[in-house]
Design a protein around this motif. Structure first.
Motif, mmCIF file in Angstrom:
data_model
loop_
_atom_site.group_PDB
_atom_site.id
_atom_site.type_symbol
_atom_site.label_atom_id
_atom_site.label_comp_id
_atom_site.label_asym_id
_atom_site.label_seq_id
_atom_site.Cartn_x
_atom_site.Cartn_y
_atom_site.Cartn_z
ATOM 1 N N ILE A 184 53.210 68.437 24.908
ATOM 2 C CA ILE A 184 54.321 69.385 24.899
ATOM 3 C C ILE A 184 54.550 70.035 26.253
ATOM 4 O O ILE A 184 55.359 70.938 26.382
ATOM 5 C CB ILE A 184 54.100 70.480 23.832
ATOM 6 N N GLY A 185 53.820 69.574 27.290
ATOM 7 C CA GLY A 185 53.945 70.219 28.590
ATOM 8 C C GLY A 185 55.377 70.323 29.081
ATOM 9 O O GLY A 185 55.848 71.399 29.459
ATOM 10 N N SER A 186 56.106 69.204 29.040
ATOM 11 C CA SER A 186 57.475 69.219 29.547
ATOM 12 C C SER A 186 58.355 70.148 28.725
ATOM 13 O O SER A 186 59.253 70.804 29.245
ATOM 14 C CB SER A 186 58.063 67.807 29.532
ATOM 15 N N ASP A 187 58.094 70.175 27.401
ATOM 16 C CA ASP A 187 58.914 71.057 26.542
ATOM 17 C C ASP A 187 58.653 72.524 26.868
ATOM 18 O O ASP A 187 59.568 73.352 26.851
ATOM 19 C CB ASP A 187 58.608 70.791 25.070
ATOM 20 N N ILE A 188 57.389 72.838 27.157
ATOM 21 C CA ILE A 188 57.068 74.216 27.533
ATOM 22 C C ILE A 188 57.827 74.593 28.795
ATOM 23 O O ILE A 188 58.423 75.663 28.903
ATOM 24 C CB ILE A 188 55.541 74.369 27.748
ATOM 25 N N TRP A 189 57.836 73.672 29.741
ATOM 26 C CA TRP A 189 58.548 73.933 30.994
ATOM 27 C C TRP A 189 60.035 74.154 30.719
ATOM 28 O O TRP A 189 60.620 75.141 31.145
ATOM 29 C CB TRP A 189 58.351 72.737 31.932
ATOM 30 N N LEU A 190 60.637 73.197 29.953
ATOM 31 C CA LEU A 190 62.091 73.238 29.763
ATOM 32 C C LEU A 190 62.516 74.473 28.989
ATOM 33 O O LEU A 190 63.423 75.205 29.392
ATOM 34 C CB LEU A 190 62.547 71.994 29.008
ATOM 35 N N LEU A 191 61.865 74.715 27.853
ATOM 36 C CA LEU A 191 62.321 75.800 26.991
ATOM 37 C C LEU A 191 61.874 77.159 27.526
ATOM 38 O O LEU A 191 62.647 78.122 27.549
ATOM 39 C CB LEU A 191 61.830 75.580 25.563
ATOM 40 N N GLY A 192 60.615 77.220 27.974
ATOM 41 C CA GLY A 192 60.114 78.504 28.483
ATOM 42 C C GLY A 192 60.907 78.963 29.687
ATOM 43 O O GLY A 192 61.310 80.127 29.794
ATOM 44 N N LEU A 193 61.174 78.031 30.603
ATOM 45 C CA LEU A 193 61.871 78.452 31.807
ATOM 46 C C LEU A 193 63.361 78.669 31.561
ATOM 47 O O LEU A 193 63.975 79.530 32.188
ATOM 48 C CB LEU A 193 61.615 77.472 32.945
ATOM 49 N N SER A 194 63.959 77.924 30.607
ATOM 50 C CA SER A 194 65.365 78.199 30.267
ATOM 51 C C SER A 194 65.506 79.635 29.784
ATOM 52 O O SER A 194 66.457 80.341 30.126
ATOM 53 C CB SER A 194 65.856 77.281 29.153
ATOM 54 N N PHE A 195 64.546 80.037 28.975
ATOM 55 C CA PHE A 195 64.534 81.398 28.449
ATOM 56 C C PHE A 195 64.519 82.408 29.604
ATOM 57 O O PHE A 195 65.287 83.378 29.638
ATOM 58 C CB PHE A 195 63.288 81.516 27.563
ATOM 59 N N ILE A 196 63.685 82.129 30.607
ATOM 60 C CA ILE A 196 63.598 83.045 31.744
ATOM 61 C C ILE A 196 64.871 82.983 32.596
ATOM 62 O O ILE A 196 65.311 83.992 33.143
ATOM 63 C CB ILE A 196 62.344 82.714 32.575
ATOM 64 N N GLU A 197 65.479 81.785 32.662
ATOM 65 C CA GLU A 197 66.729 81.683 33.425
ATOM 66 C C GLU A 197 67.817 82.554 32.805
ATOM 67 O O GLU A 197 68.631 83.149 33.517
ATOM 68 C CB GLU A 197 67.201 80.225 33.476
ATOM 69 N N VAL A 198 67.821 82.616 31.469
ATOM 70 C CA VAL A 198 68.797 83.482 30.813
ATOM 71 C C VAL A 198 68.572 84.934 31.257
ATOM 72 O O VAL A 198 69.517 85.667 31.580
ATOM 73 C CB VAL A 198 68.696 83.345 29.276
ATOM 74 N N ALA A 199 67.303 85.339 31.325
ATOM 75 C CA ALA A 199 66.995 86.692 31.787
ATOM 76 C C ALA A 199 67.445 86.888 33.228
ATOM 77 O O ALA A 199 67.935 87.964 33.609
ATOM 78 C CB ALA A 199 65.493 86.959 31.657
ATOM 79 N N SER A 200 67.317 85.837 34.047
ATOM 80 C CA SER A 200 67.750 85.939 35.445
ATOM 81 C C SER A 200 69.249 86.171 35.530
ATOM 82 O O SER A 200 69.723 86.959 36.341
ATOM 83 C CB SER A 200 67.447 84.643 36.198
ATOM 84 N N ILE A 201 69.984 85.460 34.685
ATOM 85 C CA ILE A 201 71.429 85.628 34.736
ATOM 86 C C ILE A 201 71.805 87.031 34.277
ATOM 87 O O ILE A 201 72.696 87.669 34.846
ATOM 88 C CB ILE A 201 72.120 84.513 33.916
#
Lengths: 856, 140
Positions: A184-201
Motif C-alpha cells: 500500500i506504499g504508493s496508495d499512502i503516498w497518493l492519498l495521504g499527500l493529496s489530503f495535505i495538498e487540499v490543506a495547502s490550497i
C-alpha cells in the motif's frame, strides 16, 4: 439610520477618510482605554485547559503548524542520517535495499510535502496579520482546519515507515514502477499527500485574501511589506501548480484501485503523462519553497542595513517574474526521456532565463547591504550563509539546465548535491534566519546568540562537508538511490566524508532545536523592537496581548515605525481604527485591493471543535481508501460535509445585528458584504481557479494521449452516447441558469420565485449527473485508456455536481430559515460564482466526452 | 468618503482622477509575463504536436516561420506594454526612480515601474525561448 431598501452588501462607507493629523493628535481618555482593553481581551482570549486545542487564532495555529512541520523535518533528517550510515562503507549491510528505498522516498516526500511547503504556510499564518496590522487572518477556522488536516495526513504518511509500509518508488513516484508496486506504499503516498495538498490550497486561499483584502488602511500596493508581495505570488503559484498534481493523483489512484490504464502502455496509456503532470507541479514547487524564504531575507536585510530596501520595484519584478518563468521549466527534469531536442531547447532556454529575476533580487539585497550600515546580527549571519550556499546551487543549476550536460549527470549524486545546495541556501538557512529574527515577535523571548552561532557554524561547515564532495561523487558516476556500491570505484572516501559531514549538520540542528525548546521562564522581559526594525509587526505588545493590534493604524510609509512618529503610542492608546469590541465579536478591517481604503468590518470566527471534527472526517475519507475500505470512507466523507455545513451555517455570512458600525476616527463601515466586496466571494473565486486548473489538467490529458498515441481513440472504438451527453450538458446549463436567476429574483424581492428556482435547480443537476453517468456506462474503463479517460471526466463532473447540489440546497434552506434574504444574500453570490465555473466545466466535459473524440 | 474621483468633468483635482484606484489593476503588471506564457505554451505545444503527429506530412520550415512571425508580433506587443508602463512610471517627468511614498501618485508610478520591468524581463524571456526555433531545424 441606514436605508433599508439598499441591499446590505452595497452600503458604502460613511464619514471621514483619511484621518487628519488633528484627529490623530486628540488623546483618548484613560478610562475609555481601560474599558476598551478589557472588552478586547475578553473577546480575543485564548481558550484554557483542554479547550486550548479549539483555538483558531493565527498566533496559536501558526505556532502549532510551525512546530509540527519542524518535527516532521527532524524525522526526515534522521532518515537521511540512516541512509548516510548505510553508505559509509561499500557493500554495507546495515540497512536492507527495501528499507533504503522507503527511506529515500520518505525523506524526499516528507521534506517537500510535510516540511518545506507547510512551513511557508505556517510562517505566513503566524506573521502576516502582524505585518499587516490585522487582528487575524480573514478565515481563522480555515487555517485551523488546514492545520488539523496537515497533522492527520502527515502522521499517517510518515508513520507508515514504522510498519515498513512506506512508499518506495522515489518521491516522484514514476510509473510503471509505482503503479505496479505491491503493497500500500504508493496508495499512502497518493492519498495521504493529496489530503495535505487540499490543506495547502486552503492555506493559499487564506493567504491571498489576507494579503489583498486585510491590509491596514492606507497601505497601498507600493508600500506593503515585500513579504506580502511574495505571499501573493506564491499563493498564486500554489493555485496553478498543485492542481495538476491533484489531477495526476486522481488518475494514478484510479489506476491503482480500479485498474484504469492511464499509465499502462499495453492498453494505450502513457507513463509520460504522469511525469508531465508531476513536474508541472514539481518545478514551480521549488520556487514555492524558495520565494517565501527569500522574502524573509527581504524583511531582515533592511533592518540590519538600517535603511529602506534598495530596488523595491525590482524585487517585486523578480518575485512576479520568477513566479511566471518557473512554470516554463518542468521538462528540465525530463531531459533524458527522449522528447524531441527542439522541445528540450525551450525548457533549457527558460531555465536560463529564470536566472535573471532570481539574480536581480540577490543583487538588490547586496546593494542594500552595501548602501547601509550593517549590524552583523545573528539572523544576518544566517542570511549571509544562505546567499553563499544558494549562489553555489544556482551555478550548478545553470550547468544542469544545459541539456547535454544534464544527460551526463542525470540521476547521479551531482543532482543530489545541486538540489541540496538550492534547498539549504534557498529555504533552510533563510527560514532559520527568520526563526531567530521573528522569535521575539511570536514567543516574546529571545533565542541565545551563543547557541545560534554554534548552530550556524556547525550546520554551515557540516553542510559543505556533506554536499560539496557529492558533486565529484556524481561526476565519477555514482547514481542516486542505490543502497550500496562496490569497492574500488574511487568513491569510497568521498562517501565517508559526506557521512561524517551529515553528522555535523545533525549536531547543528540539535543545538538549534535545543535553543528553541529550552525553558526561558527566567529570561527578563524583552525589548519591544529588539532589532530596531521599521515594519509594523514590531509594534507588537510585550508581554503578549492576544488581540493582535490594539487599534488598526493608518499607514503612509513602507517603514511606518521609522517614518511615522508616534504611531506605536497612538496604536497603543486605541487612537486608530477598531479600538474596541462593544458587540463582543472578533473583528478586523477589510480594505480595497490597490489602495487599501477601508470598506468593511469583517467579523471573524472564534474557537471551535467543529474544525477538528471536519478535519478528522476528511482524513477518514482520504485514508480509508488506502486500505480499500470504501463504504466507511464514503460515510466519513458525508460526515465531513455535514461538519463543514454546520460550521458555515452557524458562523459565516449571518445577517449582522446592525448594518453600519462606527470604527473610530469619524468613519462608519458596513458590517456585511456580498459579491465581489466580500472576502468569502474572493475565497470562492480563488479556490475555483485552482479547481479549474485541475480540470484543465485532465483535458490536457486527453490531448496528450492524442499526440503521443496514434491510436487514440482506438480505431472502431465505441463512443459515449452523444444524445445522452447533449441532454446532460443541457441539464447542467439549466441548473446554472436557475441558480443565477435565483440570485436576481431574490435581490428583487421575489423570494417565492427564487425559492422555486433553487428547488428546481438541484433536480436539474441530478438529471445532468445521471445523464453523464449513463452516457459512458457501456464503455469498459479497464479495457483501454480512451474509455478510462471518458470515465475519469464523468467522475469529475459528477463529484462537482454533487457539491453544486448541496450548495443549491444550502441556499434554499438559508432562504427558508431567514439566513438568506433579499438584503443579506452573500451565500447566493458565492454559490452562483461556483456555478459559473461548474457550468463551464460541464460544457467542456460535454464537448470532451461527446464531441471531440469523434473528431480526433 | 470623497466621491469626486468619479466625476468625469475636468476639475481642479484632475490629478486625483488620473491616479484614481478604479483606473488601476494589479492584472496589468502581469500582461507582459502572460504574453511570455502564451508564447511558451504555444511554441511548445505546436512543436510537440508537429513532431509526434505531422513530422512526415510537411517540412518544419513552415512551422518555424509561423512561430517566428508570432514571436515578432508578441515582441511588439510586449514592447508596447512596456512603453505604456514606462510612461506611467514617468521617471523623466518626476526624476524619481523609486516611489516609496503613500500617495496615489507614487502608487501609480510604482505600478508603471513594476510593469515596465516585467515587460523587460518578458521580452528577454521570449527572445530566449525563440532561440531553439532559430538554431535547431528539426525535431531531433
Amino acid at each position: 439610520m441606514t436605508d433599508r431598501s439598499i441591499p446590505a452588501g452595497e452600503l458604502a462607507p460613511e464619514g471621514i477618510y483619511p484621518p487628519t493629523e488633528e484627529m490623530l493628535r486628540e488623546p483618548v481618555p484613560e478610562e475609555v482605554q481601560r474599558g476598551q482593553k478589557e472588552r478586547l481581551a475578553r473577546v480575543w482570549k485564548t481558550p484554557e485547559g483542554w479547550r486550548y486545542w479549539t483555538a483558531v487564532n493565527n498566533s496559536e495555529v501558526g505556532v502549532w503548524y510551525t512546530m509540527t512541520a519542524f518535527v516532521f523535518m527532524l524525522i526526515a533528517g534522521v532518515m537521511a542520517l540512516l541512509m548516510r550510515l548505510q553508505l559509509w562503507v561499500p557493500e554495507n549491510d546495515l540497512i536492507s535495499a527495501d528499507l533504503f528505498n522507503q527511506l529515500f522516498t520518505m525523506h524526499g516526500s516528507a521534506m517537500m510535502f510535510l516540511f518545506a511547503v507547510p512551513m511557508f504556510e505556517a510562517i505566513s499564518i503566524l506573521l502576516l496579520p502582524g505585518l499587516l496590522g490585522a487582528r487575524d487572518m480573514p478565515f481563522p477556522r480555515l487555517s485551523a482546519y488546514g492545520y488539523w488536516s496537515f497533522l492527520i495526513g502527515g502522521v499517517f504518511v510518515i508513520g507508515s515507515i514504522l510498519f515498513s509500509a512506506a512508499p518506495k518508488a522515489g518521491w516522484f513516484m514514476y510509473p510503471p514502477l509505482a503503479t505496479l508496486e505491491l503493497g500500500i506504499g504508493s496508495d499512502i503516498w497518493l492519498l495521504g499527500l493529496s489530503f495535505i495538498e487540499v490543506a495547502s490550497i486552503a492555506a493559499a486561499v487564506e493567504l491571498i485574501v489576507g494579503a489583498l483584502k486585510c491590509r491596514p488602511p492606507g497601505m497601498r500596493v507600493n508600500v506593503m511589506p515585500l513579504y506580502a508581495w511574495y505571499v501573493l505570488v506564491v499563493g498564486g503559484m500554489i493555485l496553478f501548480a498543485f492542481p495538476p498534481l491533484i489531477a495526476g493523483d486522481f488518475l494514478f489512484e484510479l489506476e491503482r484501485s480500479f485498474d484504469w490504464p492511464f499509465f499502462d502502455h499495453t492498453r494505450g496509456g502513457d507513463p509520460m503523462l504522469w511525469q508531465h503532470l508531476f513536474w508541472i507541479f514539481g518545478h514551480p514547487e521549488v520556487y514555492i519553497i524558495f520565494l517565501p524564504s527569500i522574502a524573509i531575507a527581504a524583511m531582515i536585510v533592511p533592518t540590519v542595513a538600517r535603511r529602506p530596501i534598495l530596488g523595491y520595484s525590482w524585487i517585486v519584478l523578480s518575485a512576479v517574474g520568477t513566479g511566471f518563468l518557473s512554470f516554463g521549466l518542468w521538462v528540465h527534469h525530463m531531459f533524458t526521456t527522449g522528447l524531441p531536442n527542439i522541445s528540450l531547447g525551450f525548457f533549457s532556454a527558460a531555465s536560463e532565463a529564470v536566472v535573471i529575476p532570481t539574480g536581480i533580487q540577490l543583487f538588490a539585497f547586496v546593494a542594500t547591504l552595501i548602501a547601509g550600515r550593517v549590524v552583523m546580527t545573528l539572523p544576518m549571519l544566517w542570511i549571509a550563509g544562505a546567499l553563499a550556499i544558494f549562489t553555489a546551487g544556482g551555478l550548478t543549476g545553470v550547468m544542469v539546465a544545459i541539456a547535454p550536460f544534464d544527460w551526463q549527470v542525470h540521476d547521479t549524486y551531482f543532482i543530489v548535491a545541486h538540489l541540496h545546495y538550492t534547498l539549504f541556501g534557498g529555504m533552510v538557512f533563510p527560514v532559520i534566519a527568520g526563526v531567530y529574527y521573528f522569535f521575539p515577535f511570536f514567543r516574546k523571548k529571545m533565542l541565545s546568540d551563543r547557541l545560534g552561532r554554534w548552530a550556524f557554524w556547525l550546520i554551515f561547515t557540516g553542510f559543505n562537508i556533506t554536499f560539496l564532495p557529492m558533486h565529484l561523487t556524481g561526476l565519477l558516476g555514482m547514481p542516486r538511490r542505490v543502497y550500496t556500491y562496490p569497492e574500488g570505484l574511487g568513491i569510497d572516501w568521498l562517501n565517508q566524508i559526506s557521512t561524517a559531514g551529515s553528522f555535523i549538520v545533525a549536531a547543528g540542528f540539535a543545538v538549534f532545536a535545543w535553543d528553541i525548546v529550552r525553558p526561558k521562564k527566567n529570561q527578563p522581559q524583552i525589548e519591544r523592537n529588539p532589532w530596531g526594525a521599521g515594519t509594523l509587526e514590531w509594534s507588537h505588545e510585550v508581554p503578549e496581548a492576544k488581540w493582535g493590534v490594539r487599534s488598526i493604524p493608518h499607514i503612509t510609509s513602507r517603514y511606518p515605525l521609522w517614518d511615522q512618529p508616534e504611531i506605536v503610542e497612538r496604536m497603543d492608546a486605541g487612537r486608530y481604527y477598531l479600538p474596541d469590541a462593544e458587540e463582543g465579536l472578533r473583528e478586523t478591517i477589510v480594505t480595497s485591493v490597490i489602495d487599501a481604503r477601508p470598506i468593511q468590518v469583517q467579523r471573524v470566527t472564534g474557537p471551535a471543535y467543529i474544525t477538528i471534527w471536519a478535519a478528522a472526517f476528511t482524513g477518514g475519507a482520504f485514508i480509508l481508501p488506502t486500505f480499500h475500505i470504501y463504504g466507511p470512507a464514503i460515510v466519513s466523507a458525508a460526515f465531513a460535509v455535514v461538519c463543514i455545513l454546520y460550521w458555515l451555517w452557524t458562523s459565516t455570512a449571518r445577517p449582522p445585528e446592525k448594518d453600519m458600525k462606527d470604527v473610530g476616527l469619524g468613519l462608519s463601515l458596513p458590517t456585511y458584504a456580498a459579491g465581489p466586496q466580500a472576502v468569502g466571494w474572493w475565497a470562492v473565486w480563488i479556490t475555483m481557479l485552482g479547481d479549474a486548473t485541475a480540470f484543465a489538467s485532465l483535458v490536457f490529458g486527453v490531448f496528450f494521449y492524442w499526440t503521443s498515441n496514434t491510436a487514440f481513440p482506438p480505431p472502431g472504438a465505441e463512443h459515449a452516447s452523444g444524445y445522452l451527453v447533449a441532454l446532460a450538458t443541457a441539464a447542467f446549463a439549466a441548473a446554472w441558469a436557475l441558480t443565477r436567476g435565483a440570485r436576481g429574483l431574490n435581490r428583487a424581492g421575489r423570494v417565492g420565485l427564487a425559492r422555486g428556482a433553487l428547488a428546481l435547480a438541484p433536480l436539474m443537476t441530478l438529471a445532468g449527473m445521471g445523464g453523464f453517468i449513463l452516457s459512458v456506462l457501456d464503455l469498459d474503463p479497464t479495457s483501454h485508456v480512451y474509455p478510462a479517460m471518458m470515465w475519469a471526466l464523468m467522475v469529475w463532473i459528477v463529484a462537482h455536481g454533487l457539491v453544486g447540489t448541496i450548495m443549491q440546497g444550502y441556499c434554499l434552506a438559508g432562504s427558508l430559515f431567514g439566513k438568506l434574504t433579499p438584503r443579506y444574500d452573500a451565500d447566493l453570490w458565492n454559490v452562483t460564482l461556483f456555478w459559473h465555473f461548474l457550468g463551464l466545466t460541464a460544457l467542456v466535459t460535454g464537448a470532451m466526452i461527446g464531441l471531440v473524440p469523434r473528431l480526433m | 468618503m470623497d466621491r469626486s474621483d468619479h466625476d468625469r468633468q475636468p476639475h481642479p483635482r484632475e490629478d486625483e482622477h488620473e491616479f484614481a484606484e478604479e483606473r488601476e489593476s494589479l492584472w496589468r503588471i502581469t500582461l507582459g509575463p502572460t504574453i511570455w506564457a502564451f508564447h511558451f505554451a504555444i511554441s511548445y505545444a505546436a512543436v510537440s504536436v508537429y513532431c509526434f503527429r505531422f513530422e512526415r506530412m510537411f517540412e518544419m520550415g513552415w512551422l518555424r516561420a509561423g512561430l517566428i512571425a508570432m514571436t515578432l508580433a508578441m515582441l511588439v506587443a510586449i514592447a508596447w506594454i512596456g512603453w505604456r508602463a514606462f510612461l506611467r512610471w514617468d521617471v523623466r517627468g518626476t526624476g524619481e526612480f523609486s516611489n516609496p511614498e503613500g500617495s496615489a501618485e507614487d502608487r501609480h508610478q510604482f505600478l508603471g515601474h513594476a510593469g515596465f520591468l516585467l515587460a523587460l524581463v518578458s521580452f528577454i524571456g521570449v527572445v530566449y525561448d525563440t532561440l531553439p526555433l532559430i538554431l535547431l531545424g528539426s525535431c531531433r
